[in-house]
Design a protein around this motif. Structure first.
Motif, short mmCIF file in Angstrom:
data_model
loop_
_atom_site.label_atom_id
_atom_site.label_comp_id
_atom_site.label_asym_id
_atom_site.label_seq_id
_atom_site.Cartn_x
_atom_site.Cartn_y
_atom_site.Cartn_z
N ILE A 69 -1.55 2.60 9.17
CA ILE A 69 -0.98 1.54 8.35
C ILE A 69 -1.07 1.87 6.86
N VAL A 70 -2.12 2.62 6.47
CA VAL A 70 -2.24 3.00 5.06
C VAL A 70 -1.08 3.91 4.68
N GLU A 71 -0.77 4.86 5.56
CA GLU A 71 0.34 5.78 5.28
C GLU A 71 1.65 5.02 5.13
N GLN A 72 1.85 4.06 6.06
CA GLN A 72 3.07 3.25 5.97
C GLN A 72 3.14 2.52 4.64
N GLN A 112 6.04 0.57 1.79
CA GLN A 112 6.01 -0.60 0.91
C GLN A 112 5.89 -0.22 -0.56
N LEU A 113 5.06 0.81 -0.81
CA LEU A 113 4.76 1.15 -2.20
C LEU A 113 5.48 2.40 -2.66
N TYR A 114 6.53 2.76 -1.97
CA TYR A 114 7.20 4.03 -2.30
C TYR A 114 7.52 4.11 -3.79
N TRP A 115 8.15 3.12 -4.33
CA TRP A 115 8.58 3.21 -5.73
C TRP A 115 7.42 3.18 -6.71
N THR A 116 6.48 2.28 -6.50
CA THR A 116 5.39 2.19 -7.47
C THR A 116 4.38 3.31 -7.28
N TRP A 138 -1.27 -1.89 -9.84
CA TRP A 138 -0.44 -2.67 -8.90
C TRP A 138 -0.66 -2.18 -7.47
N ASN A 139 -0.60 -0.85 -7.32
CA ASN A 139 -0.73 -0.29 -5.97
C ASN A 139 -2.08 -0.61 -5.36
N VAL A 140 -3.11 -0.53 -6.19
CA VAL A 140 -4.45 -0.80 -5.66
C VAL A 140 -4.63 -2.29 -5.38
N VAL A 141 -4.32 -3.12 -6.36
CA VAL A 141 -4.60 -4.55 -6.19
C VAL A 141 -3.63 -5.20 -5.21
N ILE A 142 -2.34 -5.12 -5.52
CA ILE A 142 -1.35 -5.78 -4.66
C ILE A 142 -1.12 -4.99 -3.38
N GLY A 143 -0.90 -3.68 -3.57
CA GLY A 143 -0.56 -2.83 -2.43
C GLY A 143 -1.54 -2.96 -1.28
N ALA A 144 -2.81 -2.92 -1.61
CA ALA A 144 -3.83 -3.00 -0.56
C ALA A 144 -3.80 -4.35 0.15
N GLN A 145 -3.43 -5.39 -0.56
CA GLN A 145 -3.40 -6.71 0.05
C GLN A 145 -2.17 -6.91 0.93
N LEU A 146 -1.21 -6.01 0.81
CA LEU A 146 -0.02 -6.15 1.65
C LEU A 146 -0.33 -5.78 3.10
N ILE A 147 -1.45 -5.05 3.29
CA ILE A 147 -1.82 -4.65 4.63
C ILE A 147 -2.52 -5.81 5.33
N SER A 148 -2.04 -6.17 6.49
CA SER A 148 -2.70 -7.23 7.23
C SER A 148 -3.98 -6.69 7.87
N ARG A 149 -4.98 -7.55 7.96
CA ARG A 149 -6.23 -7.16 8.60
C ARG A 149 -6.03 -6.91 10.09
N SER A 150 -4.88 -7.32 10.61
CA SER A 150 -4.58 -7.02 12.01
C SER A 150 -4.37 -5.53 12.17
N GLN A 168 -1.66 -4.22 11.80
CA GLN A 168 -0.36 -4.04 12.44
C GLN A 168 0.73 -4.90 11.83
N GLY A 169 0.66 -5.10 10.54
CA GLY A 169 1.70 -5.91 9.92
C GLY A 169 1.51 -5.91 8.42
N PHE A 170 2.51 -6.42 7.73
CA PHE A 170 2.46 -6.44 6.28
C PHE A 170 2.75 -7.82 5.72
N LEU A 171 2.16 -8.08 4.58
CA LEU A 171 2.53 -9.27 3.84
C LEU A 171 3.54 -8.85 2.79
N THR A 172 4.11 -9.84 2.11
CA THR A 172 5.00 -9.51 1.01
C THR A 172 4.53 -10.24 -0.24
N TYR A 173 4.91 -9.69 -1.38
CA TYR A 173 4.54 -10.36 -2.62
C TYR A 173 5.55 -10.05 -3.70
#
Lengths: 383, 230
Positions: free
Chosen positions: A263-266, A271-275, A320-332, A334-339
């Motif tokens: 999920i980190v790679e994803q 999600q964070l390709y551009w930033t 941004w990548n560290v603060v927001i990016g990391a939070q986009l990963i669900s603790r499951s 197996q899923g992502f949040l959006t912001y």
């Protein structure tokens, strides 16, 4: 093998928003600018002398504003002071109150002593509110003899020496806040404080280049080529170190491929390709490095301003990548949040713009109170 | 000399002001102690509460989720307990997997040390609770929880989570979710009592916990925890 299962936990949300991206960015600028002033006042690096005073002022400006994004983010901001009155020291966040207070005092006192002679002189030639301001800043003293100036610089040096580890702590603890959270696979790494600190110095030096060039033109003088070049070389080395540590961290993850890697790679490449790829690495690090490597560019104020803006943008992307990016990963796992940050509101783009507008205002204010160009009053006390 | 003494006076008075302000800021511990609430309980003394959930018995009815919401007046959009539902396998070999989740009341809770103002704490009876008068709403505890059990209560503007219905268990009742569970999947009790139904299940059946590698020592145990449930 077990079928697609994309889900996030029901309570999950991006709790730490754009304001919390801004906070480590601002403290990074504080630490980075302070390190440059320490290069002058602790390590006697002549080549940075013309910008030493400005570096301290820049550091102080952002230091004054550091607490703003934090207090604005709290759900109970009126209880913010309890971080100092009732701290739980097992929490890295509790360190903020005391380190901030201590560093603020150190930086303010160092600034006052660095500019004491100017304050004394300006007090005599001003009236009204300015006279009161300069009276306070001159600490009720009148002595501007060589001996007094020498004493000033001894105090400045002492405070700069104390200030360096304090600056490191002031920004390093933020890295620890994230790095020690085992619940988040992107945050959890012992390298986090180091990565934060290296990119802090990068952002501070880059900002200082922009501030130096801007302040020079604002005061009607051309920025010194030698200063721009020296700062650029410093910037280049630290960008290289920063990229190395960050790259090392990601290399380890990619190589070891623990359960969270999928999920980190994803996240990093999706999600964070551009930033991440473009903002942080290509535009924020590799292109600036290539530019700085060219002597003609690193001597040019205009080109280095552009390069520095790219670098500063890159560091903001990193935050941004560290603060927001990391939070986009669900603790499951197996899923992502959006912001998407709202444009207006408490935790919005407007709040961040407001904070940086305040920094511009404070910078103009402080550079008019403290004459950053007037270094003739400083007396070398060593060597 | 006059200049020296005036500077000395300035510094002296400045120091006095700073010392006074500083001492006023630091509230004496005894005042704080008087404000401590919920950090200890006499009715649950000597107990250590835990829960075991038998996933085979869970039918995914969500009655626990609803009763929790009703009992604890949980705001919209957040949950103190919830049931994850997953379809597994490939038709016709499929199964439905239900995973009831709640705060694990960890014995080594990662949410407690990170609170900057000591607003969240672990009690002797095992409960991890929040002092709503102290919470500053920084969100660190929410970040630290690996299970997504915590949330910001948008009506009270503080962090919150499942409390094992502390208000009920202090009265000798079971938590609302346990009381309501249709399939009898949730069993609650004192894990330190070898005669409790909870302890008997844990001692005799293969049990799992969520994300054991993180070292949180969760006190919510599962019988038949399905693979891929985090």
């Amino acid at each position: 093998m077990f079928g697609p299962m994309e889900y996030v936990f029901p309570n999950e949300a991006v709790e730490w928003t754009i304001l919390i991206v801004t906070y480590p960015f601002v403290t990074g600028l504080v630490a980075g600018a302070f390190i440059v002033s320490a290069l002058v006042y602790v390590f006697n690096q002549e080549k940075f002398k013309p910008v030493g005073r400005l570096a301290l002022i820049t550091s102080l400006v952002f230091l004054f504003l550091s607490f703003l994004p934090l207090v604005a983010h709290l759900h109970q901001p009126q209880r913010a002071i309890e971080i100092m009155t009732r701290p739980n020291f097992s929490s890295a966040m509790a360190a903020f109150g005391y380190i901030y207070l201590f560093y603020l005092i150190v930086a303010m006192v160092e600034t006052i002593f660095l500019f004491r002679v100017n304050s004394v002189q300006r007090r005599d030639s001003s009236s009204g509110i300015l006279k009161i301001v300069y009276s306070l800043l001159s600490l009720g003293t009148k002595d501007i003899s060589g001996e007094a100036m020498s004493r000033d610089m001894k105090i400045v040096r002492l405070l700069a020496v104390i200030g360096v580890p304090t600056a490191v702590l002031f920004h390093g603890y933020v890295g620890f806040i994230f790095g020690a959270v085992k619940a988040n696979p992107i945050w959890s790494t012992p390298l986090m404080p180091v990565i934060f600190l290296m990119s802090a110095i990068v952002s501070g030096v880059a900002l200082l280049i922009v501030v130096y060039v801007g302040s020079s033109y604002f005061s009607g003088k051309k920025p010194l080529e030698s200063v721009v070049s020296s700062l650029s070389v410093l910037l280049g080395w630290f960008v290289l170190i920063d990229v190395s540590f960050h790259g090392l961290e990601e290399l380890y993850r990619a190589y070891e491929r623990t359960a969270s890697w999928q999920i980190v790679e994803q996240t990093l490449f999706g999600q964070l390709y551009w930033t991440h790829i473009w903002g942080e690495f290509i535009l924020g690090s590799f292109i600036p490095l290539a530019l700085i490597a060219i002597p003609r560019i690193r001597r040019s104020a205009k080109w280095m301003t552009l390069t520095s803006i790219l670098v500063v943008g890159g560091v903001f992307s990193m935050r941004w990548n560290v603060v927001i990016g990391a939070q986009l990963i669900s603790r499951s796992g197996q899923g992502f949040l959006t912001y998407t940050p709202p444009l207006i509101g408490r935790e919005s783009v407007l709040s961040v713009v407001a904070i940086f507008s305040m920094s511009l205002f404070l910078l103009i204010l402080l550079t008019s109170i403290f004459p950053w160009r007037d270094e003739t009053k400083e007396v070398r006390t060593l060597g | 000399m006059a200049e020296e003494s005036s500077r000395r006076n300035f510094l002296r008075s400045g120091l006095a002001v700073a010392a006074t302000a500083g001492s006023l800021l630091l509230l004496p511990k005894s005042v704080e102690a008087a404000r401590e609430s919920g950090r200890s309980s006499t009715s649950t003394k000597g107990k250590h509460f835990a829960m075991v959930i038998d996933m085979e018995k869970c039918i995914g009815c969500d009655a626990c989720t609803v009763s929790c919401k009703a009992e604890n007046v949980v705001p919209m959009g957040v949950f103190r307990t919830w049931v994850e539902k997953h379809e597994r396998g490939n038709f016709p070999n499929i199964r439905l997997s239900f995973a009831p989740k709640l705060c694990n009341q960890c014995d080594d809770p990662p949410c407690v040390p990170v609170c900057p103002v000591d607003a969240t704490f672990k009690r002797e009876d095992g409960l991890v609770l929040i002092d709503y008068d102290k919470c500053i709403g920084c969100g660190y505890c929410i970040q630290a929880c690996p299970y997504g059990a915590r949330y910001i209560d948008h009506e009270r503007h503080v962090a919150d989570k499942c409390t094992f219905c502390v208000q009920r268990i202090e009265q000798g009742l079971a938590p609302a979710c346990v009381e309501t569970c249709v399939g009898g999947a949730r069993v609650f009790g004192d894990i330190s009592d070898p005669q409790s139904e909870l302890r008997k299940i844990i001692d005799t059946q293969p049990i799992q916990v969520l994300r054991p590698a993180l070292g949180t020592k969760p006190q919510v145990y599962y019988v038949g925890l399905d693979v891929g449930v985090a």
